[in-house]
Design a protein around this motif. Structure first.
Motif, PDB file in Angstrom:
ATOM      1  N   VAL A  95       0.837  -1.205   0.000  1.00  0.00           N
ATOM      2  CA  VAL A  95       0.000   0.000   0.000  1.00  0.00           C
ATOM      3  C   VAL A  95       0.870   1.252   0.000  1.00  0.00           C
ATOM      4  CG1 VAL A  95      -1.830   1.266   1.195  1.00  0.00           C
ATOM      5  CG2 VAL A  95      -1.752  -1.240   1.331  1.00  0.00           C
ATOM      6  N   MET A  96       0.590   2.162  -0.934  1.00  0.00           N
ATOM      7  CA  MET A  96       1.213   3.486  -0.936  1.00  0.00           C
ATOM      8  C   MET A  96       0.255   4.492  -0.322  1.00  0.00           C
ATOM      9  SD  MET A  96       2.032   6.119  -4.071  1.00  0.00           S
ATOM     10  CE  MET A  96       3.576   5.480  -4.688  1.00  0.00           C
ATOM     11  N   VAL A  97       0.750   5.353   0.570  1.00  0.00           N
ATOM     12  CA  VAL A  97      -0.044   6.441   1.101  1.00  0.00           C
ATOM     13  C   VAL A  97       0.461   7.754   0.520  1.00  0.00           C
ATOM     14  CG1 VAL A  97       1.419   6.732   3.159  1.00  0.00           C
ATOM     15  CG2 VAL A  97      -0.939   7.561   3.189  1.00  0.00           C
ATOM     16  N   ILE A  98      -0.481   8.596   0.082  1.00  0.00           N
ATOM     17  CA  ILE A  98      -0.184   9.957  -0.353  1.00  0.00           C
ATOM     18  C   ILE A  98      -0.895  10.876   0.621  1.00  0.00           C
ATOM     19  CG2 ILE A  98      -0.363  11.642  -2.222  1.00  0.00           C
ATOM     20  CD1 ILE A  98      -0.607   9.249  -4.160  1.00  0.00           C
ATOM     21  N   PHE A  99      -0.130  11.635   1.396  1.00  0.00           N
ATOM     22  CA  PHE A  99      -0.701  12.402   2.505  1.00  0.00           C
ATOM     23  C   PHE A  99      -0.351  13.875   2.387  1.00  0.00           C
ATOM     24  CE2 PHE A  99      -0.054  13.900   7.040  1.00  0.00           C
ATOM     25  CZ  PHE A  99      -1.403  14.126   7.278  1.00  0.00           C
ATOM     26  N   GLN A 100      -1.364  14.722   2.550  1.00  0.00           N
ATOM     27  CA  GLN A 100      -1.150  16.154   2.654  1.00  0.00           C
ATOM     28  C   GLN A 100      -1.472  16.603   4.072  1.00  0.00           C
ATOM     29  OE1 GLN A 100      -3.645  18.912   0.379  1.00  0.00           O
ATOM     30  NE2 GLN A 100      -1.900  20.288   0.191  1.00  0.00           N
ATOM     31  N   PRO A 101      -0.451  17.005   4.849  1.00  0.00           N
ATOM     32  CA  PRO A 101      -0.711  17.502   6.208  1.00  0.00           C
ATOM     33  C   PRO A 101      -1.647  18.709   6.171  1.00  0.00           C
ATOM     34  CG  PRO A 101       1.630  17.134   5.850  1.00  0.00           C
ATOM     35  CD  PRO A 101       0.981  17.032   4.506  1.00  0.00           C
ATOM     36  N   HIS A 102      -2.451  18.857   7.218  1.00  0.00           N
ATOM     37  CA  HIS A 102      -3.433  19.937   7.311  1.00  0.00           C
ATOM     38  C   HIS A 102      -3.119  20.800   8.530  1.00  0.00           C
ATOM     39  CE1 HIS A 102      -7.668  21.329   8.531  1.00  0.00           C
ATOM     40  NE2 HIS A 102      -7.344  22.023   7.467  1.00  0.00           N
ATOM     41  N   LYS A 118      -0.337  -1.972  -5.578  1.00  0.00           N
ATOM     42  CA  LYS A 118      -1.629  -2.081  -6.251  1.00  0.00           C
ATOM     43  C   LYS A 118      -2.736  -1.351  -5.498  1.00  0.00           C
ATOM     44  CE  LYS A 118      -0.855  -6.419  -8.712  1.00  0.00           C
ATOM     45  NZ  LYS A 118      -1.357  -7.806  -8.955  1.00  0.00           N
ATOM     46  N   VAL A 119      -2.423  -0.938  -4.275  1.00  0.00           N
ATOM     47  CA  VAL A 119      -3.410  -0.210  -3.460  1.00  0.00           C
ATOM     48  C   VAL A 119      -2.822   1.150  -3.107  1.00  0.00           C
ATOM     49  CG1 VAL A 119      -4.780  -0.191  -1.354  1.00  0.00           C
ATOM     50  CG2 VAL A 119      -4.320  -2.357  -2.516  1.00  0.00           C
ATOM     51  N   ILE A 120      -3.532   2.206  -3.463  1.00  0.00           N
ATOM     52  CA  ILE A 120      -3.111   3.584  -3.167  1.00  0.00           C
ATOM     53  C   ILE A 120      -4.182   4.224  -2.299  1.00  0.00           C
ATOM     54  CG2 ILE A 120      -2.360   5.795  -4.131  1.00  0.00           C
ATOM     55  CD1 ILE A 120      -0.695   3.437  -5.127  1.00  0.00           C
ATOM     56  N   ILE A 121      -3.761   4.858  -1.208  1.00  0.00           N
ATOM     57  CA  ILE A 121      -4.712   5.580  -0.352  1.00  0.00           C
ATOM     58  C   ILE A 121      -4.251   7.016  -0.216  1.00  0.00           C
ATOM     59  CG2 ILE A 121      -3.571   4.773   1.777  1.00  0.00           C
ATOM     60  CD1 ILE A 121      -6.431   4.801   3.051  1.00  0.00           C
ATOM     61  N   MET A 122      -5.138   7.948  -0.545  1.00  0.00           N
ATOM     62  CA  MET A 122      -4.854   9.374  -0.474  1.00  0.00           C
ATOM     63  C   MET A 122      -5.515   9.946   0.764  1.00  0.00           C
ATOM     64  SD  MET A 122      -5.265  10.508  -4.492  1.00  0.00           S
ATOM     65  CE  MET A 122      -7.038  10.274  -4.475  1.00  0.00           C
ATOM     66  N   LEU A 123      -4.731  10.563   1.627  1.00  0.00           N
ATOM     67  CA  LEU A 123      -5.212  11.064   2.917  1.00  0.00           C
ATOM     68  C   LEU A 123      -5.004  12.572   3.037  1.00  0.00           C
ATOM     69  CD1 LEU A 123      -3.739   8.327   5.310  1.00  0.00           C
ATOM     70  CD2 LEU A 123      -5.938   8.319   4.130  1.00  0.00           C
ATOM     71  N   GLY A 124      -5.933  13.233   3.713  1.00  0.00           N
ATOM     72  CA  GLY A 124      -5.776  14.664   3.980  1.00  0.00           C
ATOM     73  C   GLY A 124      -7.109  15.374   3.980  1.00  0.00           C
ATOM     74  N   ALA A 125      -7.140  16.550   4.605  1.00  0.00           N
ATOM     75  CA  ALA A 125      -8.413  17.279   4.781  1.00  0.00           C
ATOM     76  C   ALA A 125      -8.838  18.054   3.549  1.00  0.00           C
ATOM     77  CB  ALA A 125      -8.268  18.245   5.969  1.00  0.00           C
ATOM     78  N   LYS A 126      -7.891  18.358   2.653  1.00  0.00           N
ATOM     79  CA  LYS A 126      -8.251  19.193   1.509  1.00  0.00           C
ATOM     80  C   LYS A 126      -8.989  18.385   0.442  1.00  0.00           C
ATOM     81  CE  LYS A 126      -6.277  22.483  -1.799  1.00  0.00           C
ATOM     82  NZ  LYS A 126      -5.056  23.116  -2.311  1.00  0.00           N
TER      83      LYS A 126
END
Length: 402
Positions: free
Chosen positions: A317-324, A394-402
């Motif tokens: 799993v890859m995480v793409i995170f934008q801090p808020h 194969k699994v991407i999760i995008m995290l963040g408030a925006k």
């Protein structure tokens, strides 16, 4: 494979289609004439609006009647039987489930949600004024303006320390919220919280209400609900993650306390689709999965990590995170590092400042150093698609408030 993003303007476009004028830029000269009549205009704003907002300051200077959104909700809930859900995490999903349950069990309900329900593509249920469901937001102590008859507290993790200063003051604010429930009312709390009330749990024999006999089938939870007086069998929750099962139990307990028929609640829960940007599948095929989630606090990231591992076992799993917020990044940097380190690949975007000004030394580069993962990097939004294409995950999760 193509990964694209688009502005989340669907609600604004819907309002325009109904004849409501919407302004997209903060310029006083763009305000419609219908908004400039001091005798017929009530200005409602949220604390997320920055102090230097030109249009809001125009209304202040001209002496318009101005109220916070929480003030208006407080006025509405004062005279209507109200179910309110508070908590640093879980309140939006719990409120949405609760509104859905009551809506489909015959109640004449109005519900103000903190997110967009997938079932109605809106944050508002408007079916009558017999009962109201409200998300009780702790930010800026907004929830202290409400008048709940039945309330729940899902969690009390440290957050919004830019407002409260320290975790102790945040918890004290939750205690003050709990005291708003009148004699004869009911307060539900997650098992383990330092707060008196009727307890909620998952596979917890000590909780007053608990999900038991839990199984995962085809990506859904199947369980029985044990209450203080009975066991309701064969419930289904389609939302991934144990935290969402806890949210469902909380909503069920509140709906039962209100008097909703159990069989109707069982049916309603089985077809609840969730809240947008709460573990929302954007792509879900055998070859590739793309998940979008609002998580922007270390506890929420940990919950998202648990859910993705449970729903997609054995997958990288890859995480793409934008801090808020700079303040939240500063306050919880070590915890962010720990929660992000569990993913196989980590990609960080620059901090989304929202209402804040930059803070010296608080950057995504600084946060990245806290992540104990060799496969990590800082990227820009325009690089997301290539990072996804070039990843072995194969699994991407995008995290963040925006």
């Amino acid at each position: 494979m193509q990964v694209t993003t688009k502005p989340r303007l669907s609600l604004s476009r819907s309002l325009e289609a109904e004849g409501i004028e919407v302004v997209y830029e903060d310029e006083v000269n763009l305000l419609p004439e219908s908004f400039r009549n001091i005798n017929t205009t009530l200005v409602i704003y949220t604390p997320a609006v920055p102090a230097d907002h030109q249009q809001l300051n125009y209304f202040r200077e001209k002496g318009f009647s101005i109220k916070k959104r929480s003030e208006v909700l407080g006025m509405i809930t004062k005279d209507i039987f109200t179910l309110a859900v508070a908590g640093t995490h879980g309140k939006t999903t719990t409120t949405a489930i609760l509104g859905h349950l009551l809506s489909h069990s015959g109640a004449k309900v109005t519900a103000f949600l903190g997110g967009i329900s997938e079932d109605i593509n809106s944050n508002l249920i408007l079916q009558g004024n017999e009962v109201m469901v409200v998300e009780a937001d702790e930010f800026d102590r907004s929830f202290l303006r409400l008048s709940p008859n039945i309330a729940a507290i899902t969690s009390m993790d440290a957050d919004h320390l830019d407002i409260y200063g320290d975790a102790g003051k945040l918890i004290e604010s939750f205690r003050e919220f709990a005291s708003l429930v009148p004699r004869g009312g009911k307060l539900f709390v997650s098992k383990g919280l330092d707060m008196p009330g009727t307890t909620i749990g998952v596979a917890n024999d000590d909780a007053d209400y608990s999900a038991v006999n839990i199984k995962v089938e085809n990506g859904s939870y199947h369980f029985d609900l044990r209450t203080p007086s009975t066991v309701i069998k064969d419930l289904q929750c389609n939302l991934p993650g144990k935290h969402n099962l806890q949210n469902a139990v909380t909503a069920l307990a509140m709906a039962l306390e209100y008097g909703a028929p159990p069989l109707k609640l069982v049916r309603a829960l089985s077809h609840f689709r969730g809240v947008k940007r709460r573990f929302s599948y954007r792509i879900k095929t055998e070859e590739f999965v793309l998940i979008d989630d609002y998580a922007h606090h270390p506890t929420e990231i940990a919950a998202a990590h648990q859910a993705v591992r449970e729903m997609h076992p054995g997958q990288e799993v890859m995480v793409i995170f934008q801090p808020h917020l700079f303040s939240r990044t500063k306050d919880f940097a070590d915890d962010f590092g720990k929660s992000l380190s569990g993913f196989d690949e980590v990609r960080l975007l620059d901090i989304y400042p929202a209402r804040e000004k930059p803070m010296q030394g608080i950057t995504s580069e600084w946060l990245l150093e806290k992540v104990e993962n060799s496969n990590k990097k800082l990227i820009q939004p325009g690089e997301i698609a290539n990072e996804v294409k070039n990843s072995g995950c194969k699994v991407i999760i995008m995290l963040g408030a925006k």
